[in-house]
Design an enzyme around this catalytic site. Structure first.
Site, PDB file in Angstrom:
ATOM      1  N   LEU B  31      -8.388  -6.551  -4.370  1.00 40.07           N
ATOM      2  CA  LEU B  31      -7.276  -7.275  -3.738  1.00 40.07           C
ATOM      3  C   LEU B  31      -5.958  -7.016  -4.470  1.00 40.07           C
ATOM      4  O   LEU B  31      -4.898  -6.959  -3.857  1.00 40.07           O
ATOM      5  CB  LEU B  31      -7.557  -8.774  -3.720  1.00 40.07           C
ATOM      6  CG  LEU B  31      -8.309  -9.347  -2.525  1.00 40.07           C
ATOM      7  CD1 LEU B  31      -8.403 -10.859  -2.661  1.00 40.07           C
ATOM      8  CD2 LEU B  31      -7.648  -8.984  -1.204  1.00 40.07           C
ATOM      9  N   ASP B  33      -4.965  -4.397  -5.732  1.00 38.19           N
ATOM     10  CA  ASP B  33      -4.439  -3.064  -5.397  1.00 38.19           C
ATOM     11  C   ASP B  33      -4.006  -2.984  -3.943  1.00 38.19           C
ATOM     12  O   ASP B  33      -3.670  -1.910  -3.449  1.00 38.19           O
ATOM     13  CB  ASP B  33      -5.520  -2.000  -5.649  1.00 38.19           C
ATOM     14  CG  ASP B  33      -5.890  -1.936  -7.109  1.00 38.19           C
ATOM     15  OD1 ASP B  33      -4.997  -2.181  -7.940  1.00 38.19           O
ATOM     16  OD2 ASP B  33      -7.070  -1.672  -7.407  1.00 38.19           O
ATOM     17  N   HIS B  34      -4.070  -4.086  -3.229  1.00 38.07           N
ATOM     18  CA  HIS B  34      -3.750  -4.036  -1.808  1.00 38.07           C
ATOM     19  C   HIS B  34      -2.790  -5.178  -1.459  1.00 38.07           C
ATOM     20  O   HIS B  34      -3.174  -6.209  -0.914  1.00 38.07           O
ATOM     21  CB  HIS B  34      -5.040  -4.141  -0.980  1.00 38.07           C
ATOM     22  CG  HIS B  34      -4.896  -3.611   0.408  1.00 38.07           C
ATOM     23  ND1 HIS B  34      -4.829  -4.425   1.507  1.00 38.07           N
ATOM     24  CD2 HIS B  34      -4.768  -2.353   0.873  1.00 38.07           C
ATOM     25  CE1 HIS B  34      -4.682  -3.684   2.591  1.00 38.07           C
ATOM     26  NE2 HIS B  34      -4.641  -2.424   2.231  1.00 38.07           N
ATOM     27  N   MET B  35      -1.526  -4.943  -1.844  1.00 38.96           N
ATOM     28  CA  MET B  35      -0.505  -5.975  -1.635  1.00 38.96           C
ATOM     29  C   MET B  35       0.505  -5.511  -0.593  1.00 38.96           C
ATOM     30  O   MET B  35       0.909  -4.351  -0.591  1.00 38.96           O
ATOM     31  CB  MET B  35       0.219  -6.281  -2.940  1.00 38.96           C
ATOM     32  CG  MET B  35      -0.723  -6.872  -3.982  1.00 38.96           C
ATOM     33  SD  MET B  35       0.116  -7.483  -5.435  1.00 38.96           S
ATOM     34  CE  MET B  35       0.890  -8.957  -4.857  1.00 38.96           C
ATOM     35  N   ILE B  41      -3.730  -8.684   0.482  1.00 39.82           N
ATOM     36  CA  ILE B  41      -4.310  -8.595   1.828  1.00 39.82           C
ATOM     37  C   ILE B  41      -5.698  -7.961   1.737  1.00 39.82           C
ATOM     38  O   ILE B  41      -5.881  -6.924   1.110  1.00 39.82           O
ATOM     39  CB  ILE B  41      -3.423  -7.695   2.738  1.00 39.82           C
ATOM     40  CG1 ILE B  41      -2.001  -8.244   2.837  1.00 39.82           C
ATOM     41  CG2 ILE B  41      -4.054  -7.540   4.119  1.00 39.82           C
ATOM     42  CD1 ILE B  41      -1.894  -9.573   3.530  1.00 39.82           C
TER      43      ILE B  41
END
Lengths: 128, 166
Positions: B31, B33-35, B41
């Site tokens: 999570l 690494d997925h902003m 997100i």
């Protein structure tokens, strides 16, 4: 169900299964060569035709399967006369003229399955 | 060990339907690494994997996990809004068609936001699974079922469904 109605439903099936536009789905379009179908798409198409037309399709009934396992049917990668006879008997919905008079390589058999082959298949199943 | 993308099975109708949930947590590194716009997100690709695991287990139960069930095709996938840390995802998978060669499934994805009570429909996923031993004739695979490893059995046991596997 009329030929045109079957054709229209097959167009929808291929639209859903292959993500192609309906205008690409012409009667002579080959599923693999023209519409980009891969082997797993055949299973998808079988399921969608079963659901759309409400009948069951046995494994190998619509698309040829496991041909290379039988040396009487395929030798050195080419369809034998016996193999061709067997296919023509079992798969009357497919036009084998192109392979009969030309390249017998087994990899070309998939290209013979056209939109028309599927329409023929459904007509035979519904009529039979 | 395969990375599980569901936390537990909450409903099961034999040979028809399986429901699983996933709690999205900041304790999970992916999570971070997925902003998007400063907000973490849940990647949609991992939600498709969550649905694939839910539907894959369902397909596996029909053969008591004797078949090696492999995700072969994502037929359709749509998502209408984001899921973030604190939310809960619900995967509801149903078998559309199944035969010796494989199975097709349809499924819905629901979200319950952190602190909320209501479930909201946010996505749909249609998948195609192959029974690879039936479709890869001549290809040799290990005899044991490497698809459904011990952690899948653990999920079944936790849900009280251990008797679905041999």
């Amino acid at each position: 169900m009329s030929h045109d109605e079957i054709f229209q439903k097959i167009q929808e099936v291929l639209d859903d299964a292959l993500g192609v536009d309906e205008d690409e789905v012409t009667p002579d379009a080959s599923l693999t060569a023209d519409l980009g179908a891969e082997s797993i798409d055949f299973l998808d198409i079988v399921f969608r035709i079963e659901k759309t037309f409400d009948f069951k399709i046995s494994q190998g009934e619509l698309f040829p399967e496991n041909l290379t396992e039988n040396p009487d049917w395929v030798t050195d990668g080419n369809l034998t006369d016996a193999g061709l006879t067997m296919l023509k008997e079992r798969m009357t919905h497919v036009d084998f003229t192109a392979i009969e008079n030309g390249n017998r390589n087994v990899s070309k058999i998939g290209d013979l399955i056209t939109v028309n082959s599927l329409v023929n298949f459904v007509e035979i199943k519904l009529g039979g | 060990m395969r990375w599980l993308w569901i936390d537990c099975i909450t409903e099961h109708e034999a040979n028809k339907r399986l429901v699983a949930i996933k709690n999205v947590s900041l304790a999970e590194d992916y999570l971070h690494d997925h902003m998007v716009h400063g907000k973490t997100i849940m990647p949609f690709s991992l939600m498709i994997e969550g649905m694939a695991q839910t539907a894959g287990i369902l397909v596996g139960t029909t053969s008591r996990f004797k078949e090696k069930v492999i995700l072969a095709k994502i037929s359709k996938a749509s998502l209408s809004c984001d899921v973030t840390a604190g939310d809960t995802i619900r995967y509801d998978a149903a078998i559309e068609n199944i035969d010796a060669a494989g199975a097709s499934t349809s499924g819905t994805i629901d979200r319950r936001v952190a602190g909320g009570e209501a479930w909201e429909r946010i996505g749909r996923v249609e998948l195609l699974f192959s029974h690879i031993d039936k479709n890869m004739a001549g290809t040799e695979f290990p005899e044991h079922n490497f698809v459904f490893s011990d952690n899948f059995k653990m999920i079944l046991e936790t849900a009280g469904l251990a008797d679905l596997a041999d």
